[in-house]
Design a protein around this motif. Structure first.
Motif, PDB file in Angstrom:
ATOM      1  N   ALA A 110       0.828  -1.205   0.000  1.00 26.11           N
ATOM      2  CA  ALA A 110       0.000   0.000   0.000  1.00 26.11           C
ATOM      3  C   ALA A 110       0.861   1.253   0.000  1.00 26.11           C
ATOM      4  CB  ALA A 110      -0.919  -0.005   1.217  1.00 26.11           C
ATOM      5  N   ASP A 160     -10.036  -3.168   0.635  1.00 32.47           N
ATOM      6  CA  ASP A 160      -9.434  -1.980   1.238  1.00 32.47           C
ATOM      7  C   ASP A 160     -10.564  -1.133   1.810  1.00 32.47           C
ATOM      8  OD1 ASP A 160      -6.969  -2.816   0.330  1.00 32.47           O
ATOM      9  OD2 ASP A 160      -7.014  -1.554  -1.472  1.00 32.47           O
ATOM     10  N   GLN A 162     -11.772   2.238   2.698  1.00 34.43           N
ATOM     11  CA  GLN A 162     -11.326   3.560   2.263  1.00 34.43           C
ATOM     12  C   GLN A 162     -12.323   4.638   2.646  1.00 34.43           C
ATOM     13  OE1 GLN A 162     -10.782   2.954  -1.970  1.00 34.43           O
ATOM     14  NE2 GLN A 162      -8.625   2.394  -1.679  1.00 34.43           N
ATOM     15  N   PRO A 212      -1.293   4.439   5.966  1.00 31.16           N
ATOM     16  CA  PRO A 212      -1.522   4.140   4.547  1.00 31.16           C
ATOM     17  C   PRO A 212      -2.564   5.082   3.970  1.00 31.16           C
ATOM     18  CG  PRO A 212      -2.632   2.522   5.929  1.00 31.16           C
ATOM     19  CD  PRO A 212      -1.840   3.385   6.860  1.00 31.16           C
ATOM     20  N   THR A 214      -4.877   6.442   0.311  1.00 31.96           N
ATOM     21  CA  THR A 214      -5.555   5.901  -0.873  1.00 31.96           C
ATOM     22  C   THR A 214      -4.709   5.982  -2.133  1.00 31.96           C
ATOM     23  OG1 THR A 214      -6.630   8.054  -1.048  1.00 31.96           O
ATOM     24  CG2 THR A 214      -7.878   6.286  -0.009  1.00 31.96           C
ATOM     25  N   GLN A 295      -6.452   5.109   4.888  1.00 30.05           N
ATOM     26  CA  GLN A 295      -7.268   3.934   4.631  1.00 30.05           C
ATOM     27  C   GLN A 295      -6.703   2.757   5.409  1.00 30.05           C
ATOM     28  OE1 GLN A 295      -7.037   1.871   0.947  1.00 30.05           O
ATOM     29  NE2 GLN A 295      -4.871   2.316   0.584  1.00 30.05           N
ATOM     30  N   PRO A 297      -5.623  -0.927   4.346  1.00 34.34           N
ATOM     31  CA  PRO A 297      -5.503  -1.827   3.193  1.00 34.34           C
ATOM     32  C   PRO A 297      -5.762  -3.284   3.577  1.00 34.34           C
ATOM     33  CG  PRO A 297      -3.529  -0.465   3.492  1.00 34.34           C
ATOM     34  CD  PRO A 297      -4.329  -0.364   4.736  1.00 34.34           C
ATOM     35  N   SER A 299      -4.157  -5.696   2.438  1.00 34.34           N
ATOM     36  CA  SER A 299      -2.871  -6.385   2.545  1.00 34.34           C
ATOM     37  C   SER A 299      -2.230  -6.253   3.922  1.00 34.34           C
ATOM     38  CB  SER A 299      -1.902  -5.838   1.491  1.00 34.34           C
ATOM     39  OG  SER A 299      -1.701  -4.440   1.681  1.00 34.34           O
ATOM     40  N   GLN A 391      -4.022 -11.773  -0.257  1.00 34.97           N
ATOM     41  CA  GLN A 391      -4.120 -10.822   0.827  1.00 34.97           C
ATOM     42  C   GLN A 391      -3.906 -11.522   2.150  1.00 34.97           C
ATOM     43  OE1 GLN A 391      -7.005 -11.481  -1.023  1.00 34.97           O
ATOM     44  NE2 GLN A 391      -7.772 -12.982   0.393  1.00 34.97           N
TER      45      GLN A 391
END
Length: 521
Positions: A110, A160, A162, A212, A214, A295, A297, A299, A391
């Protein structure tokens, strides 16, 4: 005196007997030589006769040579029809662990306040080891410098999360943040607004990592919207300035009232329209800003329904590219994951019947296949295309512990809850791919013959060597045997069926499934 006189008297008028004795000895020597000659001649004749007889056996006609070298006549090889339960199975090993297994495999990097993100995910740090306890906010690993951590939650992370979005997963995130003492402000439950963005920023500050974001797409949208607002603000200012300026020839400098002239009316309309457009541009800017910024993520976050959890295995090392799960966790109740050979994976499907045997206790349990995971290569470097999870999220994939060979994880679902006493046991898992409901007639696979008209037959060989074809319907195939049902003719257990042909004297029966030259025909 008389004896001496007789010995000295000549024989045949000779002067004495000496010549007579010599003659007799000579005649005897001649006789013996003749006898030896006869014996030698007889022996020679016998040897020559024997040699001639032997030579006569070595001389054969072409027809005799061909007859002598011809292979013996082929004899049928048979196997009996059997009556048994057929089951096609796959056998593997598995270990009971406390809880469901969750694989961790970050698929992306990310963007954050510390970097643009992207690129190939690489394990840059491992923060846990097999057997470690895992609580909320525990950082498991770093991938390309970004954290992979755990939070409690029954809804799995699947996207994600967001700004500007909403959903139950976001409501769960807000609830967890509040439990951690981090306020989400005045955001509506389930809506990712400014308060949630501030809370996410604080969470990452507590973890010790940059927040992190976007990324460039939303940031570019904000910049474009800001420029559009600025341009429209300038347009409004220009119109206002023109309206405030005095008309030529007006010494007072006082602008005429609206409607006092055509020009004044036009400028007022233009100004109103410009202000309306400015409001629209400002709304577009607010929308762009609402979608930009902090955000969470997919991951980087793993929601687990039950904490604390335990690190089941770590299957990667620092420096590995992330092409397979880097580690796995177990949480919740007792679970069983089997390790399937990659070559057997296409045969196993969800819902297949399973028998679990604990050799140490003799306990046998019934279950089904709950799911088939993706290829796991301990230490990373899975086969191309093997890892598809992409992920750090929920799944049935398991890392391989101390195993070094690639495998496919298979989750096993019990018909009844597992006994907690099974935890840690290494068990035998038998997956039944196909089975008959009871005993059936079966023949070796080599006994089946198919004709050009589509008929399937077996050939029964009688005691006198005669052959009788029997049309059959084939069923389950298992252990080199085929289930058969006679359609035309009689077929009984013990009937010898043709499975191949062999050399005379090579033995009558054939091992089931043996590789014979030729087939039943």
């Amino acid at each position: 005196m008389l004896r001496n006189l007789r010995r000295t008297r000549p024989a045949d008028g000779g002067e004495d007997g000496t010549d007579d004795d010599a003659d007799r000895r000579a005649r005897g020597d001649a006789t013996r030589r003749r006898r030896r000659m006869v014996v030698v001649i007889a022996l020679g004749a016998a040897v020559a006769s024997a040699a001639g007889l032997g030579a006569s056996t070595l001389v054969k006609s072409p027809e005799q040579v061909a007859a002598d070298t011809k292979p013996p006549a082929a004899s049928p090889l048979t196997a009996p029809v059997v009556q048994r339960v057929l089951a096609n199975t796959t056998v593997l090993r598995g270990v009971f662990s406390a809880g469901q297994t969750y694989a961790v495999q970050p698929a992306t990097v990310a963007a954050s306040t510390g970097g643009p993100g992207g690129g190939t995910p690489i394990v840059s740090a491992l923060k846990v080891a097999a057997g470690d306890r895992v609580d909320g906010k525990t950082v498991l690993a770093e991938v390309s410098g970004r954290p992979v951590f755990v939070l409690p939650g029954s809804i799995p992370a699947y996207r994600d999360m967001q700004p500007g979005e909403s959903g139950d997963d976001i409501a769960q995130l807000q609830s967890v943040l509040k439990d951690l003492g981090i306020s989400t402000g005045g955001d509506t439950k389930g809506s990712f607004g400014a308060g949630t963005k501030a809370a996410v920023t604080k969470l990452y500050q507590q973890l010790g990592y940059g927040v992190p974001v976007t990324g460039e797409t939303t940031a570019a949208a904000v910049r474009a919207a800001q420029q559009a607002v600025q341009q429209q603000e300038q347009a409004v200012q220009d119109l206002q300035s023109r309206r405030a300026a005095p008309e030529p020839g007006d010494a007072s400098g006082t602008p005429k009232a609206d409607g006092g002239g055509t020009g004044g009316g036009d400028s007022a309309t233009q100004l109103a329209r410009a202000k309306g457009l400015l409001d629209q541009k400002r709304q577009e800017l607010a929308q762009a800003q609402a979608k930009d910024g902090p955000q969470v993520p997919l991951s980087e976050l793993l929601f687990l329904p039950s904490l604390p959890a335990r690190v089941h295995a770590v299957s990667a090392k620092v420096g590995d590219k992330v092409t397979a799960p880097i580690l796995s966790l177990t949480a919740g109740g007792l679970g069983l994951t089997g390790h399937l050979l990659p070559s057997d994976a296409p045969l196993v499907k969800q819902g297949m019947k399973v028998t679990v045997l604990s050799e140490s206790s003799g306990v046998q349990l019934s279950a089904t296949v709950g799911g088939v995971g993706t290829l796991v290569t301990p230490g990373g470097n899975a086969a191309p295309g093997a890892g598809t999870a992409g992920q750090a999220g929920q799944g049935t994939d398991a890392a391989g512990g101390a195993r070094q060979d690639p495998y496919v994880p298979v989750s096993i679902t019990p018909d009844e809850p597992w006994n907690p006493a099974l935890e840690g046991q290494d068990v035998r898992i038998t997956i039944v791919e196909a089975a008959t409901s009871g005993e059936v007639l079966a023949v070796p696979a080599s006994a089946i013959s198919s004709s050009v008209d589509g008929r399937t037959t077996v050939t029964v060989v009688a005691a006198d060597g005669s052959r009788r074809p029997v049309e059959v319907t084939a069923g389950v195939v298992a252990d080199n045997y085929v289930q058969v049902t006679a359609k035309n003719g009689d077929l009984r257990p013990g009937d010898p069926v043709l499975v191949g042909v062999g050399q005379a004297g090579a033995g009558g029966g054939a091992a089931p499934g043996g590789g014979f030259q030729g087939g039943a025909g």
